[in-house]
Design a protein around this motif. Sequence first.
Motif, short mmCIF file in Angstrom:
data_model
loop_
_atom_site.label_atom_id
_atom_site.label_comp_id
_atom_site.label_asym_id
_atom_site.label_seq_id
_atom_site.Cartn_x
_atom_site.Cartn_y
_atom_site.Cartn_z
N ALA A 13 -69.35 -63.97 -41.59
CA ALA A 13 -69.44 -63.30 -42.89
C ALA A 13 -69.32 -61.78 -42.79
N ILE A 14 -69.83 -61.21 -41.68
CA ILE A 14 -69.82 -59.76 -41.52
C ILE A 14 -68.60 -59.35 -40.71
N ALA A 15 -67.79 -58.49 -41.30
CA ALA A 15 -66.54 -58.11 -40.65
C ALA A 15 -66.79 -57.41 -39.32
N GLU A 16 -67.76 -56.50 -39.28
CA GLU A 16 -68.04 -55.75 -38.06
C GLU A 16 -69.55 -55.75 -37.81
N PRO A 17 -70.09 -56.81 -37.17
CA PRO A 17 -71.54 -56.87 -36.90
C PRO A 17 -71.97 -55.69 -36.02
N VAL A 18 -73.15 -55.16 -36.30
CA VAL A 18 -73.66 -54.00 -35.58
C VAL A 18 -74.95 -54.38 -34.86
N GLU A 19 -75.05 -54.04 -33.58
CA GLU A 19 -76.27 -54.29 -32.82
C GLU A 19 -77.37 -53.35 -33.31
N GLY A 20 -78.59 -53.82 -33.26
CA GLY A 20 -79.71 -53.03 -33.74
C GLY A 20 -80.05 -53.30 -35.19
N THR A 21 -79.47 -54.37 -35.73
CA THR A 21 -79.72 -54.76 -37.12
C THR A 21 -80.32 -56.16 -37.14
N VAL A 22 -80.38 -56.73 -38.33
CA VAL A 22 -80.88 -58.10 -38.49
C VAL A 22 -80.06 -59.08 -37.66
N VAL A 23 -78.80 -58.75 -37.39
CA VAL A 23 -77.95 -59.62 -36.57
C VAL A 23 -78.54 -59.77 -35.17
N SER A 24 -79.01 -58.67 -34.61
CA SER A 24 -79.61 -58.71 -33.27
C SER A 24 -80.90 -59.53 -33.27
N VAL A 25 -81.69 -59.37 -34.29
CA VAL A 25 -82.95 -60.12 -34.39
C VAL A 25 -82.67 -61.61 -34.54
N LEU A 26 -81.68 -61.96 -35.35
CA LEU A 26 -81.32 -63.36 -35.54
C LEU A 26 -80.82 -63.97 -34.24
N LYS A 27 -79.98 -63.26 -33.51
CA LYS A 27 -79.47 -63.77 -32.23
C LYS A 27 -80.60 -63.97 -31.23
#
Length: 440
Positions: free
Chosen positions: A118-132
């Motif tokens: 869904a996210i074109a350019e995921p950024v580390e240090g965001t909710v994406v990192s926490v989810l992973k």
Amino acid sequence: MAINHIDAPTLHAWAKRSVAELSLRRAELNQLNVFPVPDADTGSNMAHTMEAALAEADKGGDVAEALAIGSVRGARGNSGMVLSQVLRAVADSTADSHIDARTLVDSLKLAVELVDRAIAEPVEGTVVSVLKAAAQAAEQALSHTQVLVEVLTTTCDEAAKALANTPSQLEVLRKAGVVDAGGAGLVILLECLLAEVSETEPREGIAVPESVFELEVVFYFSGDIDKLEAAIAPLGDSLVIARASETEANIHIHTLAAGEVIEKAFGLGAVTNLRLEVLPAKVVAQEPLVDDTPRVLVSTRDAELAKLFSSIGATIYKAGMALSPEDIFVGTPRGIDLGGAQVVPVHSNVEALAAISVYAPGAGAVTAMTEVAAAMRVDKPSDETVGAILACCHDLLREGDEQMTILTSLNLDAEQLSRQLGVEVIAVHVPGLRTEIGVE
């Protein structure tokens, strides 16, 4: 005693708990919000998205699927979108809303895939990192145990660690001295799930501070209003019930027992637009003191509008009222001695409603309120008919709009309008008012 699987009622109970917790901590999460833009709305967006999910689940059917549908339809902002994809992953990984340790792992892994897509350019240090981090921790824990609460405990611990590490991954967080707001919201959701599964109160950092602070609780209620009033009136003061009809109303109360108020409201009907704010501590003095608590004021001669504005925490300005520099006046103060009060300029009732709704105590309050009001496009239909209102709504909408608010004397079906227009519609019934429509 912990349970080893989540069924439909437990999942529904988790959704209720999450709505209450996100609403309680909305202001806290908003203050953390500095990325991708410092617009101070992550807490509001996540709370709103979860409210939309719960509202759909309250209609019945498969709980996991309903939560997914409601969250996707009601997703607001980046954080709301991520939350909707997590709930979509849960629905796609379960059968009959049954979740065990294996299903939890599958859900988190799928959520990572859906969010990356869904996210074109995921950024580390965001909710994406926490989810992973949560997904990896859950999978690793499953290799050692099949006990759900043990897997979930490990998942929560590692998610919290990942959240604490976000400032080291993202410079804007490090400079601001905060963790990622969306990641913090995800940790809250996981902690609420752990509390539901372990049948305990949430762990430290999630508990509601009811015994220390009085809270302002505001929500829209559908159900038996008289029963609700009888149930919550003894739990606080400043109770205001602004009725939209005999079965719907905006509810406002100051209370030290916010959790009990919310629990009774959910038990007696449907709750939406739930908002909680910590009120200034009360001071007991031997002699009367001048009340210098900051107020949000608005001027109106319409009694029904006055009820509406009061229900969301505003003070109605009356001629001769003394204002202080700490006060915030929402409107155009013609002929009013402001006394140094700050002004949020608005040109319509719907703009005033939007500005007051986002008020949170703090140095940036006036700026945030002004930006919300200025960003809203407002119009009035050519006449007071459903057809004219619908035509006006279509004229106002542009690509990327998220929410439409309609103040009207007509009884409108907001859910049907939401489906027709493709955005969330909030319809507020105000007897005798000429219709105003605002889009943001």
